[in-house]
Design a protein around this motif. Structure first.
Motif, short mmCIF file in Angstrom:
data_model
loop_
_atom_site.label_atom_id
_atom_site.label_comp_id
_atom_site.label_asym_id
_atom_site.label_seq_id
_atom_site.Cartn_x
_atom_site.Cartn_y
_atom_site.Cartn_z
N THR A 82 -7.12 -50.30 -2.31
CA THR A 82 -8.34 -50.47 -3.12
C THR A 82 -8.66 -49.21 -3.91
O THR A 82 -9.15 -49.30 -5.05
N ASN A 83 -8.43 -48.06 -3.34
CA ASN A 83 -8.76 -46.80 -4.02
C ASN A 83 -7.56 -46.15 -4.69
O ASN A 83 -7.62 -44.99 -5.08
N SER A 84 -6.49 -46.90 -4.85
CA SER A 84 -5.29 -46.34 -5.47
C SER A 84 -5.51 -46.07 -6.95
O SER A 84 -6.33 -46.70 -7.61
N GLN A 88 -7.59 -48.21 -9.68
CA GLN A 88 -8.86 -47.62 -10.11
C GLN A 88 -8.81 -46.93 -11.46
O GLN A 88 -9.82 -46.87 -12.17
N THR A 104 -5.71 -56.15 -3.49
CA THR A 104 -6.15 -54.84 -3.02
C THR A 104 -6.47 -54.89 -1.53
O THR A 104 -7.04 -55.87 -1.05
N SER A 106 -8.26 -52.53 1.62
CA SER A 106 -9.09 -51.37 1.93
C SER A 106 -8.60 -50.75 3.24
O SER A 106 -9.04 -51.12 4.33
N ASP A 110 -8.00 -44.70 3.56
CA ASP A 110 -7.04 -44.91 2.47
C ASP A 110 -5.58 -44.78 2.90
O ASP A 110 -4.67 -44.90 2.07
N ARG A 141 -5.26 -40.09 -3.62
CA ARG A 141 -6.31 -39.52 -4.47
C ARG A 141 -7.39 -38.83 -3.65
O ARG A 141 -8.09 -37.95 -4.15
N CYS A 142 -7.52 -39.20 -2.39
CA CYS A 142 -8.53 -38.59 -1.53
C CYS A 142 -8.08 -37.25 -0.97
O CYS A 142 -8.83 -36.58 -0.25
#
Length: 343
Positions: A82-84, A88, A104, A106, A110, A141-142
């Motif tokens: 989801t946060n890829s 995003q 996606t 979650s 991540d 990304r985190c």
């Protein structure tokens, strides 16, 4: 006035060695595959990553989209976090241009989970799109890394179900350094991988897409379709050669500086730092001040010669800082001093 730039590692300036190499680069028409410097760069990248072939692309986003187009059919479904970055930050290119459905997931913190991915694979049902590709990211990304063992589990499960695996390896170099492994040990667990040279490696432009020979042949045509035939781009590939040969070995300095920055920030009474997520060169911190104060902070620092991004959208008071080749330990101490005065 010199500005110290913590906004990203994409803001790095090419080194003097890169500028010199670019000036002297031998060039040809890369669309015709006869630019000698591009050919050298692609062969070097493929060798370093342990893949058969490589393709120079204008950006990581172009590399990811080209990889998706080359390993799916229109109407297929791909699985992403989801946060890829693919979901995003890449303007829905997978859906608009590759014509795929994007499923996606979650993941906790991540970190991709093999069982969640397995359960998301579509059954053989006339009503459902066919799942054909799993897209991972490493580093995330985190700021966290995905371990070699997790990559292996997902790769083996995906292949057992007839799926390909693509890795958005924009910061794969950082992920390898953080785990103290050769980057080949991570890249072996994917069918294709995109690796940026314009982030921590400080080249001005581009990324490299690697995989098997037939995959790269398809990707080369899709790159052309996307407007990525850059003709005499050996002037850019020359910087990429310098990046691969000379800049990977210093990434640990960025990681050490990020850890130092995170630990120093955690000493501020009004700041919380996600120390557990500082695997590479990315630091997230939460500033406990009013919304107005947080929104004004970037401009206050800018007036003191420091660039940072605005608070993260949807996460009030949360900031992201990145260390890079152009940020020294002295620069970090200057940032800390200015924060003490402002706060």
């Amino acid at each position: 006035m010199r500005y110290i730039d913590f906004r990203s590692d994409t803001v790095t300036q090419p080194t003097p060695e890169m500028r010199e190499a670019m000036f002297h680069a031998a060039v040809g028409d890369d669309v015709a595959c006869d630019d000698p410097t591009v050919n050298q760069f692609e062969a070097l990248g493929a060798s370093i990553l342990g893949k058969e072939k490589a393709l120079f692309v204008a950006s990581g986003t172009m590399g990811n989209l080209t990889a998706i187009m080359s390993q799916t059919h229109r109407g297929d479904e791909i699985i992403v976090g989801t946060n890829s970055h693919i979901f995003q930050e890449e303007v829905a290119g997978a859906s608009v241009l590759a014509g795929v459905s994007v499923r996606t997931l979650s993941f906790p913190d991540d970190i991709p989970d093999v069982q969640m991915i397995k359960e998301a694979i579509r059954p053989d049902d006339i009503h459902a799109p066919a799942t054909s590709l799993v897209c991972l990211e490493n580093a995330l990304r985190c700021g966290r890394i995905v371990t070699k063992e997790t990559m292996r589990e997902i790769y083996e499960m995906a292949h057992a179900h007839g799926l390909k695996v693509h890795v958005d390896g924009a910061r794969i170099w950082n992920a390898a350094v953080a785990q103290n492994v050769d980057v080949k040990e991570l890249a072996q667990y994917c069918d294709s991988i995109t690796c940026c040279i314009s982030k921590g490696l400080a080249a001005p432009v581009g990324a490299i897409l690697c995989g098997e020979s037939d995959f790269i042949a398809r990707a080369r045509k899709y790159r052309k379709m996307l407007g990525g035939g850059m003709r005499e781009c050996g002037v850019l590939a020359a910087a990429g050669i310098c990046a691969l040969n000379h800049m990977r070995g210093r990434l640990h300095i960025d990681h050490e500086n990020a850890r130092y920055l995170a630990e120093q920030l955690s000493a501020f009474d009004c700041i919380d730092v996600e120390l557990e997520s500082v695997d590479i060169n990315i630091v997230f911190f939460q500033l406990h001040r009013s919304r107005e104060f947080c929104e004004a902070l970037p401009q206050k620092l800018y007036k003191r010669g420091i660039k940072i991004c605005n608070p993260i959208a949807g996460r009030e008071g949360c900031f992201r800082l990145l260390t890079n080749n152009d940020v020294s330990r002295k620069d970090i101490d200057y940032l800390l001093q200015q924060l003490r005065e402002i706060l």
